[in-house]
Design a protein around this motif. Structure first.
Motif, PDB file in Angstrom:
ATOM      1  N   ARG A  10      -3.969  16.160   1.838  1.00 30.11           N
ATOM      2  CA  ARG A  10      -4.614  16.449   0.546  1.00 30.11           C
ATOM      3  C   ARG A  10      -5.872  17.283   0.722  1.00 30.11           C
ATOM      4  O   ARG A  10      -6.100  18.253  -0.005  1.00 30.11           O
ATOM      5  CB  ARG A  10      -4.947  15.128  -0.171  1.00 30.11           C
ATOM      6  N   GLU A  14       3.788   5.554  -5.987  1.00 25.92           N
ATOM      7  CA  GLU A  14       3.712   5.537  -7.455  1.00 25.92           C
ATOM      8  C   GLU A  14       2.622   6.452  -7.997  1.00 25.92           C
ATOM      9  O   GLU A  14       2.541   6.671  -9.210  1.00 25.92           O
ATOM     10  CB  GLU A  14       3.475   4.106  -7.941  1.00 25.92           C
ATOM     11  N   GLN A  15       1.807   7.007  -7.120  1.00 26.19           N
ATOM     12  CA  GLN A  15       0.746   7.890  -7.579  1.00 26.19           C
ATOM     13  C   GLN A  15       1.327   9.172  -8.170  1.00 26.19           C
ATOM     14  O   GLN A  15       2.334   9.690  -7.674  1.00 26.19           O
ATOM     15  CB  GLN A  15      -0.194   8.245  -6.420  1.00 26.19           C
ATOM     16  N   PRO A  16       0.726   9.697  -9.241  1.00 23.05           N
ATOM     17  CA  PRO A  16       1.227  10.955  -9.822  1.00 23.05           C
ATOM     18  C   PRO A  16       1.040  12.124  -8.870  1.00 23.05           C
ATOM     19  O   PRO A  16       0.066  12.182  -8.119  1.00 23.05           O
ATOM     20  CB  PRO A  16       0.373  11.123 -11.084  1.00 23.05           C
ATOM     21  N   ARG A  17       1.991  13.038  -8.895  1.00 24.99           N
ATOM     22  CA  ARG A  17       1.878  14.243  -8.074  1.00 24.99           C
ATOM     23  C   ARG A  17       0.905  15.210  -8.737  1.00 24.99           C
ATOM     24  O   ARG A  17       0.790  15.240  -9.964  1.00 24.99           O
ATOM     25  CB  ARG A  17       3.232  14.915  -7.932  1.00 24.99           C
ATOM     26  N   GLU A  42      -3.868  11.620   3.131  1.00 21.57           N
ATOM     27  CA  GLU A  42      -5.222  12.034   2.746  1.00 21.57           C
ATOM     28  C   GLU A  42      -5.646  13.299   3.489  1.00 21.57           C
ATOM     29  O   GLU A  42      -6.288  14.185   2.905  1.00 21.57           O
ATOM     30  CB  GLU A  42      -6.217  10.898   3.008  1.00 21.57           C
ATOM     31  N   GLU A  99       7.720  13.694   1.215  1.00 20.55           N
ATOM     32  CA  GLU A  99       6.960  12.936   0.216  1.00 20.55           C
ATOM     33  C   GLU A  99       5.460  13.043   0.473  1.00 20.55           C
ATOM     34  O   GLU A  99       4.672  13.119  -0.473  1.00 20.55           O
ATOM     35  CB  GLU A  99       7.387  11.475   0.239  1.00 20.55           C
ATOM     36  N   ASN A 137       3.941   1.404  -1.267  1.00 28.38           N
ATOM     37  CA  ASN A 137       4.573   1.476  -2.579  1.00 28.38           C
ATOM     38  C   ASN A 137       3.594   1.961  -3.643  1.00 28.38           C
ATOM     39  O   ASN A 137       3.960   2.739  -4.535  1.00 28.38           O
ATOM     40  CB  ASN A 137       5.152   0.109  -2.954  1.00 28.38           C
ATOM     41  N   GLU A 138       2.345   1.525  -3.554  1.00 27.27           N
ATOM     42  CA  GLU A 138       1.324   2.011  -4.493  1.00 27.27           C
ATOM     43  C   GLU A 138       1.107   3.513  -4.333  1.00 27.27           C
ATOM     44  O   GLU A 138       0.940   4.236  -5.326  1.00 27.27           O
ATOM     45  CB  GLU A 138       0.008   1.267  -4.263  1.00 27.27           C
ATOM     46  N   THR A 139       1.115   3.969  -3.103  1.00 26.02           N
ATOM     47  CA  THR A 139       0.939   5.404  -2.845  1.00 26.02           C
ATOM     48  C   THR A 139       2.093   6.200  -3.439  1.00 26.02           C
ATOM     49  O   THR A 139       1.892   7.263  -4.045  1.00 26.02           O
ATOM     50  CB  THR A 139       0.832   5.667  -1.339  1.00 26.02           C
ATOM     51  N   LEU A 192       2.861  14.426  -2.348  1.00 23.08           N
ATOM     52  CA  LEU A 192       1.691  13.666  -2.780  1.00 23.08           C
ATOM     53  C   LEU A 192       0.403  14.451  -2.568  1.00 23.08           C
ATOM     54  O   LEU A 192      -0.597  14.209  -3.240  1.00 23.08           O
ATOM     55  CB  LEU A 192       1.628  12.332  -2.031  1.00 23.08           C
ATOM     56  N   ARG A 230       0.837  -1.207   0.000  1.00 22.88           N
ATOM     57  CA  ARG A 230       0.000   0.000   0.000  1.00 22.88           C
ATOM     58  C   ARG A 230       0.872   1.258   0.000  1.00 22.88           C
ATOM     59  O   ARG A 230       0.550   2.244  -0.671  1.00 22.88           O
ATOM     60  CB  ARG A 230      -0.932   0.004   1.208  1.00 22.88           C
TER      61      ARG A 230
END
Length: 254
Positions: A247, A125-128, A244, A156, A121-123, A160, A119
């Motif tokens: 964000r 890889e998310q585009p900025r 989150e 980071e 690593n997936e985060t 994100l 989870r």
């Protein structure tokens, strides 16, 4: 298996991997999950653990940390007692994922660790976000003002979320800043994330009234917000929720 954890983040990792029932002791500051830590013996405060208490708990593993200045003294005393150790010292989100994998392997939770680390690593890889990064001051401590430097996972997290840390190029885990440096950096948002303090006790007026800070954009615009250090300052599973929360905050000002 009998596990003792030192630092909130390590306690939360062990519990997130489904091994909370193996815990036989935690440090005084570990407070999550409450249904697990509420029943456990305490080994002392984060920066001054009682090694004799740890020894008496007869752990098969002590999961300790070097994430805060002063932890090295605890580590030295635990090592001197000959206790079996696993030490974490993450500086970025990938390090947190690696620590989760190492802890999972050590406590027989390999599959759970791979899922949780995945989870992270997936985060990563998310585009900025495409919008201009909003400069955000994350405040670990109010007096003196302590902020994260280059060697912090918070950089980071902010990226994100569509933000940036004005001190991301400072070669430090954290650093003290003056009013002059705050004015120079001109953060547009200040996030109170005071370590070791319950969020209900965060006081925006402490930030608002600082001498020499009145022209800082975040102060002038009254953009001072609390996000508990449980979501930003603990290098464990709840950092994902912290991203989150950042964000949501940053998007309100873009």
């Amino acid at each position: 298996m009998r596990i003792v954890t030192h630092t909130c983040s390590n306690t939360e990792i062990v519990c997130a991997l489904g091994r909370g029932d193996c815990l036989v002791g935690v440090d005084d500051h570990s407070d999550y999950p409450p249904e697990v830590v509420g029943r456990l013996p305490r080994i002392g405060p984060d920066l001054d653990v009682d090694v004799e208490t740890i020894v008496a708990l007869k752990p098969d593993l002590v999961v300790t940390s070097l994430t805060v200045p002063g932890h090295e003294r605890c580590l030295e005393r635990i090592q001197a007692a000959g206790l079996p150790l696993l030490v974490t010292q993450p500086h970025c989100l990938a390090d947190v994922a690696d620590d989760i994998l190492r802890i999972g392997e050590a406590i027989g939770a390999d599959s759970e660790a791979r899922d949780l680390a995945g989870r992270f690593n997936e985060t990563l890889e998310q585009p900025r976000p495409d919008a201009r990064p909003v400069p955000v001051l994350v405040e670990w401590w109010p007096k003196p003002v302590i902020v994260p430097g280059r060697r912090s996972w918070v950089n980071e997290m902010l990226e994100l979320a569509g933000a940036c840390n004005p001190w991301a190029n400072e070669d430090a885990e954290s650093l003290q800043i003056s009013a002059a440096r705050a004015r120079e950096a001109a953060p547009e948002i200040i996030v109170m994330s005071w370590c070791g303090v319950d969020e209900s006790k965060y006081r925006p007026h402490v930030v608002q009234r600082r001498e020499g800070w009145d022209t800082v954009p975040a102060i002038a615009g009254n953009r001072i917000h609390p996000i508990s250090e449980a979501w930003l300052g603990r290098p464990g599973p709840r950092l994902l929720e912290g991203i989150e929360r950042l964000r949501e905050l940053v998007s309100a000002y873009q």
